[in-house]
Design a protein around this motif. Sequence first.
Motif, PDB file in Angstrom:
ATOM      1  N   ASP A 294       0.760  -1.199  -0.054  1.00  0.00           N
ATOM      2  CA  ASP A 294      -0.147  -0.009   0.059  1.00  0.00           C
ATOM      3  C   ASP A 294       0.829   1.140  -0.210  1.00  0.00           C
ATOM      4  N   MET A 295       2.211   1.098   0.604  1.00  0.00           N
ATOM      5  CA  MET A 295       3.029   2.082   0.510  1.00  0.00           C
ATOM      6  C   MET A 295       3.577   2.895  -0.808  1.00  0.00           C
ATOM      7  N   GLY A 296       3.438   1.933  -1.893  1.00  0.00           N
ATOM      8  CA  GLY A 296       3.706   2.367  -3.176  1.00  0.00           C
ATOM      9  C   GLY A 296       3.126   3.722  -3.638  1.00  0.00           C
ATOM     10  N   VAL A 297       1.832   4.033  -3.229  1.00  0.00           N
ATOM     11  CA  VAL A 297       1.404   5.566  -3.619  1.00  0.00           C
ATOM     12  C   VAL A 297       2.126   6.519  -2.897  1.00  0.00           C
ATOM     13  N   VAL A 298       2.840   6.403  -1.760  1.00  0.00           N
ATOM     14  CA  VAL A 298       3.639   7.062  -0.976  1.00  0.00           C
ATOM     15  C   VAL A 298       4.915   7.544  -1.388  1.00  0.00           C
ATOM     16  N   VAL A 299       5.539   6.429  -2.079  1.00  0.00           N
ATOM     17  CA  VAL A 299       6.935   6.351  -2.713  1.00  0.00           C
ATOM     18  C   VAL A 299       6.804   7.239  -4.069  1.00  0.00           C
ATOM     19  N   ASN A 300       5.712   6.879  -4.880  1.00  0.00           N
ATOM     20  CA  ASN A 300       5.439   7.159  -6.242  1.00  0.00           C
ATOM     21  C   ASN A 300       5.044   8.789  -6.128  1.00  0.00           C
ATOM     22  N   ALA A 301       4.386   9.266  -5.166  1.00  0.00           N
ATOM     23  CA  ALA A 301       3.995  10.940  -5.102  1.00  0.00           C
ATOM     24  C   ALA A 301       5.173  11.671  -4.589  1.00  0.00           C
ATOM     25  N   ALA A 302       6.032  11.232  -3.714  1.00  0.00           N
ATOM     26  CA  ALA A 302       7.101  11.745  -3.174  1.00  0.00           C
ATOM     27  C   ALA A 302       7.811  11.941  -4.270  1.00  0.00           C
ATOM     28  N   ASN A 303       8.471  10.788  -4.988  1.00  0.00           N
ATOM     29  CA  ASN A 303       9.289  10.685  -5.890  1.00  0.00           C
ATOM     30  C   ASN A 303       8.827  11.578  -7.163  1.00  0.00           C
ATOM     31  N   GLU A 304       7.569  11.700  -7.519  1.00  0.00           N
ATOM     32  CA  GLU A 304       7.459  12.404  -8.693  1.00  0.00           C
ATOM     33  C   GLU A 304       7.540  14.058  -8.295  1.00  0.00           C
ATOM     34  N   VAL A 305       7.013  14.269  -7.167  1.00  0.00           N
ATOM     35  CA  VAL A 305       7.284  15.830  -6.769  1.00  0.00           C
ATOM     36  C   VAL A 305       8.802  16.236  -6.939  1.00  0.00           C
ATOM     37  N   MET A 306       9.679  15.319  -6.485  1.00  0.00           N
ATOM     38  CA  MET A 306      10.879  15.674  -6.311  1.00  0.00           C
ATOM     39  C   MET A 306      11.812  15.726  -7.523  1.00  0.00           C
ATOM     40  N   VAL A 307      11.415  14.828  -8.428  1.00  0.00           N
ATOM     41  CA  VAL A 307      11.850  14.593  -9.861  1.00  0.00           C
ATOM     42  C   VAL A 307      11.503  15.976 -10.666  1.00  0.00           C
ATOM     43  N   ALA A 308      10.265  16.387 -10.431  1.00  0.00           N
ATOM     44  CA  ALA A 308       9.906  17.855 -11.074  1.00  0.00           C
ATOM     45  C   ALA A 308      10.818  18.722 -10.786  1.00  0.00           C
ATOM     46  N   LYS A 309      10.876  18.722  -9.476  1.00  0.00           N
ATOM     47  CA  LYS A 309      11.936  19.915  -8.781  1.00  0.00           C
ATOM     48  C   LYS A 309      13.221  19.664  -9.429  1.00  0.00           C
ATOM     49  N   PHE A 310      13.766  18.611  -9.529  1.00  0.00           N
ATOM     50  CA  PHE A 310      15.259  18.413  -9.829  1.00  0.00           C
ATOM     51  C   PHE A 310      15.476  18.823 -11.256  1.00  0.00           C
ATOM     52  N   LEU A 311      14.233  18.454 -12.214  1.00  0.00           N
ATOM     53  CA  LEU A 311      14.111  18.926 -13.482  1.00  0.00           C
ATOM     54  C   LEU A 311      14.472  20.461 -13.643  1.00  0.00           C
ATOM     55  N   LYS A 312      13.709  21.011 -12.687  1.00  0.00           N
ATOM     56  CA  LYS A 312      13.679  22.507 -12.869  1.00  0.00           C
ATOM     57  C   LYS A 312      14.834  23.172 -12.067  1.00  0.00           C
ATOM     58  N   ASN A 313      15.807  22.255 -11.447  1.00  0.00           N
ATOM     59  CA  ASN A 313      17.120  22.938 -10.727  1.00  0.00           C
ATOM     60  C   ASN A 313      16.454  23.509  -9.534  1.00  0.00           C
ATOM     61  N   GLU A 314      15.401  22.818  -9.027  1.00  0.00           N
ATOM     62  CA  GLU A 314      14.997  23.341  -7.557  1.00  0.00           C
ATOM     63  C   GLU A 314      15.604  22.517  -6.234  1.00  0.00           C
ATOM     64  N   CYS A 315      16.337  21.471  -6.739  1.00  0.00           N
ATOM     65  CA  CYS A 315      16.611  20.726  -5.702  1.00  0.00           C
ATOM     66  C   CYS A 315      17.625  19.875  -6.284  1.00  0.00           C
ATOM     67  N   GLY A 316      18.851  19.378  -5.207  1.00  0.00           N
ATOM     68  CA  GLY A 316      19.662  18.255  -5.783  1.00  0.00           C
ATOM     69  C   GLY A 316      19.325  17.007  -6.116  1.00  0.00           C
ATOM     70  N   PHE A 317      20.133  16.217  -6.831  1.00  0.00           N
ATOM     71  CA  PHE A 317      19.841  14.905  -7.298  1.00  0.00           C
ATOM     72  C   PHE A 317      19.480  13.918  -6.076  1.00  0.00           C
ATOM     73  N   LEU A 318      20.322  14.082  -4.943  1.00  0.00           N
ATOM     74  CA  LEU A 318      20.188  13.216  -3.864  1.00  0.00           C
ATOM     75  C   LEU A 318      19.008  13.582  -2.807  1.00  0.00           C
ATOM     76  N   ASP A 319      18.566  14.882  -3.233  1.00  0.00           N
ATOM     77  CA  ASP A 319      17.282  15.172  -2.488  1.00  0.00           C
ATOM     78  C   ASP A 319      16.010  14.331  -2.960  1.00  0.00           C
ATOM     79  N   ILE A 320      16.080  13.746  -4.129  1.00  0.00           N
ATOM     80  CA  ILE A 320      14.902  13.179  -4.550  1.00  0.00           C
ATOM     81  C   ILE A 320      14.976  11.852  -3.624  1.00  0.00           C
ATOM     82  N   SER A 321      15.847  10.961  -3.453  1.00  0.00           N
ATOM     83  CA  SER A 321      16.124   9.816  -2.495  1.00  0.00           C
ATOM     84  C   SER A 321      15.503  10.261  -0.867  1.00  0.00           C
ATOM     85  N   ASN A 322      16.306  11.348  -0.679  1.00  0.00           N
ATOM     86  CA  ASN A 322      15.981  11.750   0.917  1.00  0.00           C
ATOM     87  C   ASN A 322      14.598  12.077   1.138  1.00  0.00           C
TER      88      ASN A 322
END
Length: 360
Positions: A294-322
């Motif tokens: 059931d935690m798949g929805v949590v991992v996916n949502a958080a990852n999608e938010v952070m990948v979008a930010k990384f692609l906009k140079n709004e966070c670092g690559f390691l911040d995605i996993s963190n």
Amino acid sequence: MVILGSTGSIGTNALEICKQHNIQVEALSCGSNVDLLNEQILKFNPKFVCISDPALKSKVLHKWVFVGDEISDMLELCKSQKVVNAIVGFAGLRASLKTQKLGKTLALANKESLVVGGKFLKTDEILPIDSEHFGLKFLLQNKTKISKLIITASGGAFYKTPKEALKNVTPKEALKHPNWSMGAKITIDSASMANKLFEIMEAYWLYGTKNIDAIIEPTSMIHALIEFIDGSTTAHFSRADMKLAIAHAVLENVDENVVKPLDLLELSQIKFHQIDTEKYPIFSLKDELLNSPDMGVVVNAANEVMVAKFLKNECGFLDISNATLKAFNKFSSIKISSSDEIFEIDKEVRKYTKEIDAKI
């Protein structure tokens, strides 16, 4: 046939196969690439089209255009019995649920549908469009009892990059996948190993076992392996070309060459490596996620938010996993009892992730 996500890598390859085999395309959908969508409309003459971005509706060269969540209404009107879902990200879940509710065959390239909503899909009826899961399906035709499913990872753009250097990598560097030509989201996920975590969950829902692992095979010539209870192991080899998996999902019978066969002498290059969870920390969630799907929805949502930010140079690559790990810990007690709850939790996790990312 209906092809959702028609302007992406999977969608364009699926359309090419439809053209080669004179398969009528009844409907198309895309996110925002309206120029390519219009080219596809002229070439394939679909009855219906859908675009995610309402602001682009007027630019679509078609008399019958659906927008956003109206994709469900479009599917209801379609007479086609097979739907290729190649939509990127969480946005593909609604179409997957609707396709099966209508009794249509789901050819699935949208892995997030299974990651977040696998328990609400008829997984034994899904035709998987993923080189790893197509490989597993192919190998599972052996009726010997299985011991373990194994999928492979290329290692992504940073396989040869020391983990100490990852804090300074750029989106441009992360988008240089060594073997595959894919969209931005999945290419970043390959670099972080989130994609392989998602594919582990796909395999869980598709094939009903938690005894699944992944290893790095940098050439992408081996896509899947199965260990059998008798001690034997089989492997699925092919070139890194998604047309093979797509053809087996789209066509009733594949009785012709789809991709160029491997030169067996190339196999001398193959080596296997363990996935380093210090370098790829998001993959450390594998066992917990398999035990609490059931935690798949949590991992996916958080990852999608952070990948979008990384692609906009709004966070670092390691911040995605963190950030994904923080969200996983924050929402670790969730239990999902209906498909409607998936959409509610997805919104809550995205809100939380957007608020914490600045503090990482």
